[in-house]
Design a protein around this motif. Structure first.
Motif, PDB file in Angstrom:
ATOM      1  N   ALA A 172       0.838  -1.211   0.000  1.00 13.04           N
ATOM      2  CA  ALA A 172       0.000   0.000   0.000  1.00 13.04           C
ATOM      3  C   ALA A 172       0.868   1.255   0.000  1.00 13.04           C
ATOM      4  O   ALA A 172       0.590   2.215  -0.735  1.00 13.04           O
ATOM      5  N   ALA A 173       1.932   1.236   0.781  1.00 13.09           N
ATOM      6  CA  ALA A 173       2.836   2.394   0.820  1.00 13.09           C
ATOM      7  C   ALA A 173       3.505   2.615  -0.533  1.00 13.09           C
ATOM      8  O   ALA A 173       3.632   3.768  -0.990  1.00 13.09           O
ATOM      9  N   ALA A 174       3.915   1.534  -1.199  1.00 12.80           N
ATOM     10  CA  ALA A 174       4.539   1.658  -2.521  1.00 12.80           C
ATOM     11  C   ALA A 174       3.545   2.219  -3.544  1.00 12.80           C
ATOM     12  O   ALA A 174       3.903   3.071  -4.359  1.00 12.80           O
ATOM     13  N   ILE A 175       2.308   1.762  -3.468  1.00 10.49           N
ATOM     14  CA  ILE A 175       1.283   2.261  -4.392  1.00 10.49           C
ATOM     15  C   ILE A 175       1.007   3.739  -4.141  1.00 10.49           C
ATOM     16  O   ILE A 175       0.930   4.542  -5.075  1.00 10.49           O
ATOM     17  N   LEU A 176       0.880   4.118  -2.879  1.00  8.52           N
ATOM     18  CA  LEU A 176       0.623   5.525  -2.554  1.00  8.52           C
ATOM     19  C   LEU A 176       1.813   6.409  -2.929  1.00  8.52           C
ATOM     20  O   LEU A 176       1.623   7.554  -3.356  1.00  8.52           O
ATOM     21  N   ALA A 177       3.028   5.874  -2.763  1.00 10.99           N
ATOM     22  CA  ALA A 177       4.216   6.653  -3.139  1.00 10.99           C
ATOM     23  C   ALA A 177       4.227   6.916  -4.647  1.00 10.99           C
ATOM     24  O   ALA A 177       4.612   8.004  -5.081  1.00 10.99           O
ATOM     25  N   LYS A 178       3.791   5.949  -5.427  1.00 13.58           N
ATOM     26  CA  LYS A 178       3.770   6.106  -6.881  1.00 13.58           C
ATOM     27  C   LYS A 178       2.569   6.914  -7.354  1.00 13.58           C
ATOM     28  O   LYS A 178       2.689   7.791  -8.203  1.00 13.58           O
ATOM     29  N   TRP A 179       1.378   6.625  -6.819  1.00 14.67           N
ATOM     30  CA  TRP A 179       0.137   7.171  -7.360  1.00 14.67           C
ATOM     31  C   TRP A 179      -0.511   8.238  -6.482  1.00 14.67           C
ATOM     32  O   TRP A 179      -1.551   8.775  -6.848  1.00 14.67           O
ATOM     33  N   LEU A 207      -5.504   4.891  -4.176  1.00 14.86           N
ATOM     34  CA  LEU A 207      -6.605   4.256  -3.441  1.00 14.86           C
ATOM     35  C   LEU A 207      -7.510   3.465  -4.382  1.00 14.86           C
ATOM     36  O   LEU A 207      -8.145   2.500  -3.963  1.00 14.86           O
ATOM     37  N   ARG A 208      -7.545   3.842  -5.663  1.00 20.58           N
ATOM     38  CA  ARG A 208      -8.332   3.085  -6.649  1.00 20.58           C
ATOM     39  C   ARG A 208      -7.714   1.715  -6.929  1.00 20.58           C
ATOM     40  O   ARG A 208      -8.394   0.830  -7.431  1.00 20.58           O
ATOM     41  N   ILE A 209      -6.457   1.571  -6.616  1.00 15.76           N
ATOM     42  CA  ILE A 209      -5.787   0.276  -6.748  1.00 15.76           C
ATOM     43  C   ILE A 209      -5.887  -0.493  -5.427  1.00 15.76           C
ATOM     44  O   ILE A 209      -6.143  -1.698  -5.409  1.00 15.76           O
ATOM     45  N   ILE A 210      -5.696   0.216  -4.333  1.00 17.26           N
ATOM     46  CA  ILE A 210      -5.702  -0.416  -3.013  1.00 17.26           C
ATOM     47  C   ILE A 210      -7.082  -0.944  -2.651  1.00 17.26           C
ATOM     48  O   ILE A 210      -7.204  -2.039  -2.079  1.00 17.26           O
ATOM     49  N   ALA A 211      -8.132  -0.225  -2.979  1.00 19.39           N
ATOM     50  CA  ALA A 211      -9.486  -0.625  -2.575  1.00 19.39           C
ATOM     51  C   ALA A 211      -9.883  -2.003  -3.096  1.00 19.39           C
ATOM     52  O   ALA A 211     -10.303  -2.854  -2.305  1.00 19.39           O
ATOM     53  N   MET A 218      -3.805  -5.735 -12.504  1.00 16.67           N
ATOM     54  CA  MET A 218      -4.839  -5.326 -13.466  1.00 16.67           C
ATOM     55  C   MET A 218      -4.890  -3.808 -13.625  1.00 16.67           C
ATOM     56  O   MET A 218      -5.078  -3.303 -14.723  1.00 16.67           O
ATOM     57  N   LEU A 219      -4.741  -3.100 -12.514  1.00 11.10           N
ATOM     58  CA  LEU A 219      -4.894  -1.648 -12.527  1.00 11.10           C
ATOM     59  C   LEU A 219      -3.570  -0.898 -12.666  1.00 11.10           C
ATOM     60  O   LEU A 219      -3.566   0.298 -12.913  1.00 11.10           O
ATOM     61  N   TRP A 220      -2.475  -1.601 -12.502  1.00 16.08           N
ATOM     62  CA  TRP A 220      -1.136  -1.028 -12.662  1.00 16.08           C
ATOM     63  C   TRP A 220      -0.295  -2.059 -13.422  1.00 16.08           C
ATOM     64  O   TRP A 220       0.537  -2.753 -12.839  1.00 16.08           O
ATOM     65  N   PRO A 221      -0.518  -2.208 -14.710  1.00 20.34           N
ATOM     66  CA  PRO A 221       0.123  -3.270 -15.492  1.00 20.34           C
ATOM     67  C   PRO A 221       1.648  -3.306 -15.387  1.00 20.34           C
ATOM     68  O   PRO A 221       2.247  -4.376 -15.491  1.00 20.34           O
ATOM     69  N   ALA A 222       2.280  -2.179 -15.162  1.00 16.30           N
ATOM     70  CA  ALA A 222       3.739  -2.154 -15.032  1.00 16.30           C
ATOM     71  C   ALA A 222       4.207  -2.952 -13.807  1.00 16.30           C
ATOM     72  O   ALA A 222       5.374  -3.336 -13.730  1.00 16.30           O
ATOM     73  N   ALA A 223       3.307  -3.239 -12.877  1.00 16.79           N
ATOM     74  CA  ALA A 223       3.653  -3.996 -11.672  1.00 16.79           C
ATOM     75  C   ALA A 223       3.499  -5.505 -11.865  1.00 16.79           C
ATOM     76  O   ALA A 223       3.777  -6.275 -10.942  1.00 16.79           O
ATOM     77  N   THR A 224       3.098  -5.947 -13.045  1.00 17.26           N
ATOM     78  CA  THR A 224       2.810  -7.367 -13.269  1.00 17.26           C
ATOM     79  C   THR A 224       4.022  -8.260 -13.042  1.00 17.26           C
ATOM     80  O   THR A 224       3.914  -9.295 -12.379  1.00 17.26           O
ATOM     81  N   ALA A 225       5.170  -7.905 -13.582  1.00 12.99           N
ATOM     82  CA  ALA A 225       6.365  -8.743 -13.410  1.00 12.99           C
ATOM     83  C   ALA A 225       6.729  -8.867 -11.928  1.00 12.99           C
ATOM     84  O   ALA A 225       7.054  -9.964 -11.453  1.00 12.99           O
TER      85      ALA A 225
END
Length: 190
Positions: free
Chosen positions: A59-66, A71-75, A136-143
């Motif tokens: 969650a912290a990594a997602i918030l740092a990036k976005w 929150l649309r990814i975290i929810a 799904m919501l942040w495709p660059a994170a798939t790998a």
């Protein structure tokens, strides 16, 4: 029982025994892979991160990036995890599968268990259930999501807490909840 039904039942029982033996052989191989000290530490650390510690870090990594848009990814990831943990305890108790280190005492359990049963892997289930919406919501994170999932799956087998079939079932359950949950939330809220 008809002769045909008896043959089918016997064949299915034999297939089940063959699969169980292959599952246990895979656990023995993974357990041996975690014998060197650095890999043993890695297996334990990954498993402990899966106890819940990894999710605030994600969650912290997602918030740092976005920022707040994250929150649309975290929810959906959080909702997926919550839904899975409503299903999980009942499924574990219903299946009641013993853990590999209980079946084969020569296998060392590298850490304490969080619950009594092996099937499905809750660590893998939660990891996939959370990482599916993220990918799904942040495709660059798939790998990164795939690498994290594979690491968690390996650690759960290497610690002799799960069979490969447990982690596969956990991954399928996580994806089976995470994907439609994300699709539904995106459809409703855009």
């Amino acid at each position: 029982m008809t002769p045909f039904r008896a043959k089918c039942s016997g064949a299915l029982s034999h297939v089940g025994e063959v699969c169980a033996a292959a599952d246990l052989r895979a656990v023995r191989t993974a357990s041996r892979s975690a014998r060197p000290a650095p890999l043993k530490i890695l297996a334990i650390a990954l498993s402990k991160l899966g106890n819940g510690w990894i999710y605030p870090l994600l969650a912290a990594a997602i918030l740092a990036k976005w920022r707040l848009a994250g929150l649309r990814i975290i929810a959906p990831a959080a909702i997926s995890a919550i839904l899975l943990h409503f299903i999980y305890p009942y499924l574990k108790d219903w299946c009641g599968r013993r853990r590999p280190f209980q079946v084969a005492p020569e296998l060392p359990s590298l850490l304490d268990t969080l619950d009594a049963h092996s099937f499905p892997s809750g660590h893998t289930m939660t990891m996939v259930g959370v990482l599916t919406p993220i990918a799904m919501l942040w495709p660059a994170a798939t790998a990164s999501a795939v690498a994290m999932t594979l690491g968690m799956a390996w650690s759960r087998v290497a610690t002799a807490h799960h069979y490969p079939s447990d982690v596969l079932a956990g991954a399928a359950l996580g994806f089976g909840v995470g994907y439609p949950t994300t699709e539904w939330i995106v459809h409703l809220f855009g």
